[in-house]
Design a protein around this motif. Structure first.
Motif, short mmCIF file in Angstrom:
data_model
loop_
_atom_site.label_atom_id
_atom_site.label_comp_id
_atom_site.label_asym_id
_atom_site.label_seq_id
_atom_site.Cartn_x
_atom_site.Cartn_y
_atom_site.Cartn_z
N ASN A 133 20.68 50.93 34.26
CA ASN A 133 21.87 50.10 34.04
C ASN A 133 23.13 50.94 34.18
N ARG A 134 24.17 50.35 34.77
CA ARG A 134 25.45 51.01 34.89
C ARG A 134 26.26 50.77 33.62
N ARG A 135 27.16 51.69 33.35
CA ARG A 135 28.00 51.60 32.15
C ARG A 135 29.45 51.34 32.55
N SER A 136 30.09 50.44 31.82
CA SER A 136 31.50 50.13 32.06
C SER A 136 32.20 50.13 30.71
N MET A 137 32.95 51.19 30.42
CA MET A 137 33.48 51.40 29.08
C MET A 137 35.00 51.23 28.97
N ARG A 138 35.64 50.73 30.03
CA ARG A 138 37.08 50.48 29.92
C ARG A 138 37.46 49.27 30.76
N ASP A 139 38.57 48.64 30.39
CA ASP A 139 39.08 47.49 31.13
C ASP A 139 40.02 47.96 32.23
N ASP A 140 39.90 47.35 33.40
CA ASP A 140 40.89 47.56 34.44
C ASP A 140 42.06 46.60 34.23
N GLU A 141 43.21 46.94 34.78
CA GLU A 141 44.36 46.06 34.73
C GLU A 141 44.05 44.73 35.42
N VAL A 142 44.60 43.65 34.90
CA VAL A 142 44.39 42.33 35.49
C VAL A 142 44.79 42.32 36.97
N SER A 143 45.90 42.99 37.30
CA SER A 143 46.37 42.99 38.68
C SER A 143 45.34 43.56 39.64
N ARG A 144 44.56 44.53 39.19
CA ARG A 144 43.50 45.11 40.03
C ARG A 144 42.31 44.17 40.14
N ARG A 145 41.94 43.56 39.00
CA ARG A 145 40.75 42.70 39.00
C ARG A 145 40.96 41.41 39.79
N LYS A 146 42.21 40.96 39.85
CA LYS A 146 42.49 39.73 40.59
C LYS A 146 42.18 39.85 42.08
N SER A 147 42.22 41.07 42.60
CA SER A 147 42.00 41.27 44.03
C SER A 147 40.53 41.47 44.39
N ARG A 148 39.65 41.47 43.38
CA ARG A 148 38.23 41.70 43.63
C ARG A 148 37.44 40.40 43.60
N MET A 149 36.49 40.28 44.51
CA MET A 149 35.54 39.15 44.53
C MET A 149 36.28 37.81 44.44
N VAL A 150 37.37 37.67 45.18
CA VAL A 150 38.22 36.50 45.05
C VAL A 150 37.48 35.22 45.44
N THR A 151 36.79 35.23 46.58
CA THR A 151 36.06 34.05 47.04
C THR A 151 34.97 33.66 46.05
N GLU A 152 34.25 34.67 45.56
CA GLU A 152 33.18 34.40 44.60
C GLU A 152 33.72 33.80 43.30
N LYS A 153 34.81 34.36 42.82
CA LYS A 153 35.40 33.85 41.58
C LYS A 153 35.90 32.41 41.74
N GLU A 154 36.46 32.12 42.90
CA GLU A 154 36.96 30.77 43.11
C GLU A 154 35.82 29.76 43.12
N SER A 155 34.71 30.11 43.74
CA SER A 155 33.55 29.21 43.76
C SER A 155 33.00 28.99 42.36
N ILE A 156 32.92 30.08 41.60
CA ILE A 156 32.42 29.99 40.22
C ILE A 156 33.37 29.14 39.38
N GLY A 157 34.67 29.40 39.49
CA GLY A 157 35.65 28.65 38.72
C GLY A 157 35.67 27.17 39.06
N SER A 158 35.55 26.86 40.34
CA SER A 158 35.55 25.45 40.78
C SER A 158 34.36 24.71 40.19
N TYR A 159 33.19 25.34 40.22
CA TYR A 159 31.99 24.70 39.66
C TYR A 159 32.15 24.50 38.15
#
Length: 250
Positions: free
Chosen positions: A61-87
């Motif tokens: 398992n990978r470890r993720s121990m800090r939050d990235d800035e919202v501005s950075r996260r908004k640019s990642r997996m945009v199409t995937e997030k939109e599909s998930i959010g729409s559903y």
């Protein structure tokens, strides 16, 4: 034994022991060595385990121990997030009392919400502003503002959540594993997520495939206690769980 049954047995043994040998699997499955080799190669290609000489080991398992800035996260997996959010938005019904967690994936629900007869509560300032502009009835939690995730966190927010009984809640997560459940890096935000999670009759966790197999510092809910909405069936041993819904990417 059918192929799917062998896969399930192999993954169960690997998860329980951490590693298995080819000889052990031949005995456990009562299958030929060539069949087991093919099964291990297939499971490795799907990311469910790691093939090693003479057997297999559990996927690390990978470890993720800090939050990235919202501005950075908004640019990642945009199409995937939109599909998930729409559903996810389509699951809201009139007269629902809905909690929407802060996050860039839950944010993608907002343009697709059509039900104004529901009541909404959120710990995200931007979510509240968008919902209000749409003509929805919305309440925002009070407390400490966390700049990194643009969320309201802390004890005051937790106390406010104690009086609510939501019909549905929609949550983001930094990591998802079967053992640790749903995780996030920071304790104050985890406190709010956990209290809201407990206050929901039905819980949905919105997460793209990259969140599976990741562990963050603090757990806020058990794996089996929420429906998971994701962009594609994840590997790493998750794809056979009935609480995972795959939505089509647009």
């Amino acid at each position: 034994m059918l192929t799917e049954e062998r896969f399930a047995k192999i993954l169960s043994l690997v998860e329980a022991r951490g590693s298995v040998t080819l000889a052990d699997l031949v005995d456990e499955l009562d299958a030929s060595e060539s069949t087991v080799r093919r099964d291990l190669d297939q499971l490795d290609s799907e990311g469910m385990l790691t093939r090693v000489r003479g057997g297999a080991i559990a996927k690390e398992n990978r470890r993720s121990m800090r939050d990235d800035e919202v501005s950075r996260r908004k640019s990642r997996m945009v199409t995937e997030k939109e599909s998930i959010g729409s559903y996810a938005a389509g699951l809201i019904e009139p007269d629902d009392f809905v909690y929407i967690d802060a996050g860039t994936t839950t944010e993608q629900m907002l343009p697709h919400i059509r039900v104004k007869e529901a009541t909404y509560v959120t710990n995200a300032v931007n979510h509240a502003m968008a919902l209000s502009a749409m003509g929805c009835r919305v309440f925002i939690l009070g407390g400490e503002f966390k700049h990194t995730t643009e969320a309201i966190v802390g004890e005051e927010a937790v106390e406010l959540l104690a009086k609510y009984n939501f019909t549905k809640g929609f949550f983001g997560a930094n990591g998802i594993t079967k053992k640790e459940g749903f995780t996030t890096p920071e304790i104050k935000e985890a406190m709010v997520k956990r209290r809201a999670f407990e206050s929901c009759r039905t819980r949905y966790v919105l997460a793209d495939d990259s969140k599976f197999g990741v562990i963050s510092a603090v757990s806020f809910g058990d794996f089996d206690d929420a429906e998971i909405i994701t962009d594609r069936s994840p590997g790493r041993g998750f794809s056979r769980y009935s609480n995972i819904t795959e939505v089509e990417n647009r």
